[in-house]
Write an enzyme that holds these catalytic residues in place. Structure first.
Site, PDB file in Angstrom:
ATOM      1  N   ILE A 205      10.807   1.023   0.132  1.00  0.00           N
ATOM      2  CA  ILE A 205      10.028   1.086  -1.098  1.00  0.00           C
ATOM      3  C   ILE A 205      10.956   1.081  -2.322  1.00  0.00           C
ATOM      4  CG2 ILE A 205       8.033   2.221  -0.048  1.00  0.00           C
ATOM      5  CD1 ILE A 205       9.097   4.881  -1.094  1.00  0.00           C
TER       6      ILE A 205
ATOM      7  N   TYR B  24      15.530  12.267   6.341  1.00  0.00           N
ATOM      8  CA  TYR B  24      14.608  12.383   5.224  1.00  0.00           C
ATOM      9  C   TYR B  24      13.327  13.085   5.647  1.00  0.00           C
ATOM     10  CZ  TYR B  24      11.862   8.589   7.270  1.00  0.00           C
ATOM     11  OH  TYR B  24      11.088   7.831   8.108  1.00  0.00           O
TER      12      TYR B  24
ATOM     13  N   PHE C 167       4.034  13.651   5.662  1.00  0.00           N
ATOM     14  CA  PHE C 167       3.525  12.452   6.313  1.00  0.00           C
ATOM     15  C   PHE C 167       4.587  11.768   7.169  1.00  0.00           C
ATOM     16  CE2 PHE C 167       4.871  11.157   2.035  1.00  0.00           C
ATOM     17  CZ  PHE C 167       5.725  10.090   2.309  1.00  0.00           C
ATOM     18  N   ASP C 168       5.857  12.148   6.999  1.00  0.00           N
ATOM     19  CA  ASP C 168       6.913  11.549   7.815  1.00  0.00           C
ATOM     20  C   ASP C 168       8.182  12.370   7.672  1.00  0.00           C
ATOM     21  OD1 ASP C 168       8.150   9.785   9.515  1.00  0.00           O
ATOM     22  OD2 ASP C 168       8.531   8.252   8.001  1.00  0.00           O
TER      23      ASP C 168
ATOM     24  N   TYR D 186       4.036   2.569  -2.518  1.00  0.00           N
ATOM     25  CA  TYR D 186       3.276   1.561  -1.777  1.00  0.00           C
ATOM     26  C   TYR D 186       2.262   0.822  -2.649  1.00  0.00           C
ATOM     27  CZ  TYR D 186       5.411   3.654   2.298  1.00  0.00           C
ATOM     28  OH  TYR D 186       6.329   4.098   3.205  1.00  0.00           O
TER      29      TYR D 186
ATOM     30  N   PHE E 101      10.167  12.850  -1.615  1.00  0.00           N
ATOM     31  CA  PHE E 101      11.125  12.710  -0.500  1.00  0.00           C
ATOM     32  C   PHE E 101      12.329  13.601  -0.735  1.00  0.00           C
ATOM     33  CE2 PHE E 101       8.956   8.576  -0.464  1.00  0.00           C
ATOM     34  CZ  PHE E 101       8.668   8.431   0.892  1.00  0.00           C
TER      35      PHE E 101
END
Length: 318
Positions: A267, A236, A247-248, A293, A310
């Site tokens: 989440i 992902y 961010f990831d 979040y 995502f």
């Protein structure tokens, strides 16, 4: 930063399974060193009794307690396995996936990727070639575990043998990337470029973010439908809608991740967006704060009003 409430196996076990030492290149073909162990109890609550202590091996040693009838494991497999972990020095049980947790819920098997570069060498050596359905004893010397430093956090000294009792529950061979029929996305959504070797490139339009969850398949996989409660393996990439900043991404770490879906461990946008999809699919998720979040955000990168984007490749489900 990890995605969210991904379940850790436990604080003690994580270094044991995912922290590799240098390792040796030999395995012991004769499991006689493990004859001092007796496996009893039930299938769901097995026990291991040490006739003598300490238990010490010089090379990784595997003993088949009960032979399975399934396929033999290969390095390409991702498995679900039940385990109990012991220190060979004194026979103390360190951790177990059998039985129930402090809340009274059954723990159940956990996922393990035999291809992971961070896997303890001894676990890989002890499991590859064994059959699905087997119950095994795997004794691992320091050279195939933590090396001369040991692992004080988990209670292992520099000369202690690591012992696993393992039930190999299932095995699969995950996909490397999403594969299937391309699906034209709706207009106005972020665009995605994936080359299969690193994090996806996501371009976010300069428009207001959607206020409800968007679930957009980009590739329709031909595999099984993902069900609530299954353990899935994914690659992902996550970016912020407001500026497109990543961010990831699992691709930045070089390996996919495993977690249970539909069980509140990630989440809500993931639980809602991935259950019901098919293995092999690539899914674009646009996640508003209520499904991400929430009002707390996720410091330091994700604020309370941030919408997340995502791109998720569903590689396996078990």
């Amino acid at each position: 930063m990890r995605l969210s409430r991904l379940r850790a196996v436990s604080a003690a076990l994580l270094p044991l399974i995912f922290l590799a030492a240098c390792g040796s290149d030999t395995t012991d073909p004769a499991p006689s060193a493990l004859d001092v162990l007796t496996v009893g109890g039930s299938d769901t609550a097995p026990t291991v009794t040490f006739k003598t202590k300490p238990l010490s091996v010089k090379v990784t040693t595997t003993k088949v307690v009960t032979a399975g009838k399934g396929d033999k494991l290969t390095k390409a497999n991702s498995i679900l396995f039940g385990y109990s972990l012991f220190n060979g020095k004194d026979g103390k049980q360190i951790e177990s996936s059998f039985g129930k947790d402090e809340a009274g819920k059954s723990k159940g098997p956990v996922p393990l990727d035999l291809a992971s570069s961070t896997l303890l060498p001894g676990l890989s050596k002890g499991l590859i070639g064994q059959q699905v359905g087997s119950r095994l004893l795997v004794a691992i010397p320091p050279a195939d575990a933590f090396g001369p430093e040991g692992n004080a956090q988990a209670g292992f000294g520099p000369t202690d043998t690591v012992l696993f009792l393992i039930d190999v529950v299932s095995a699969s061979t995950p996909l490397k990337t999403a594969t299937g029929a391309a699906v034209p996305p709706k207009a106005g959504l972020p665009t995605v470029k994936v080359d299969g070797t690193k994090a996806a490139e996501v371009t976010v339009p300069k428009t207001a973010a959607p206020t409800t969850l968007v679930i957009q398949p980009l590739i329709k996989g031909e595999g099984a439908v993902v069900k609530k409660g299954q353990t899935i393996k994914v690659h992902y990439t996550g970016v912020l809608w407001k500026d497109g900043k990543k961010f990831d991404a699992s691709g930045d770490r070089g390996e996919p991740v495993d977690f249970q879906i539909g069980a509140g461990q990630v989440i809500p946008g993931w639980d809602k967006g991935l259950v019901g999809q098919t293995v092999g699919s690539r899914i674009l998720l646009v996640v508003p704060p209520v499904d991400g979040y929430g009002t707390a955000g996720k410091a330091p990168t994700i604020g309370p009003k941030d919408t997340l984007v995502f791109v998720v490749d569903l590689l396996a489900a078990s």
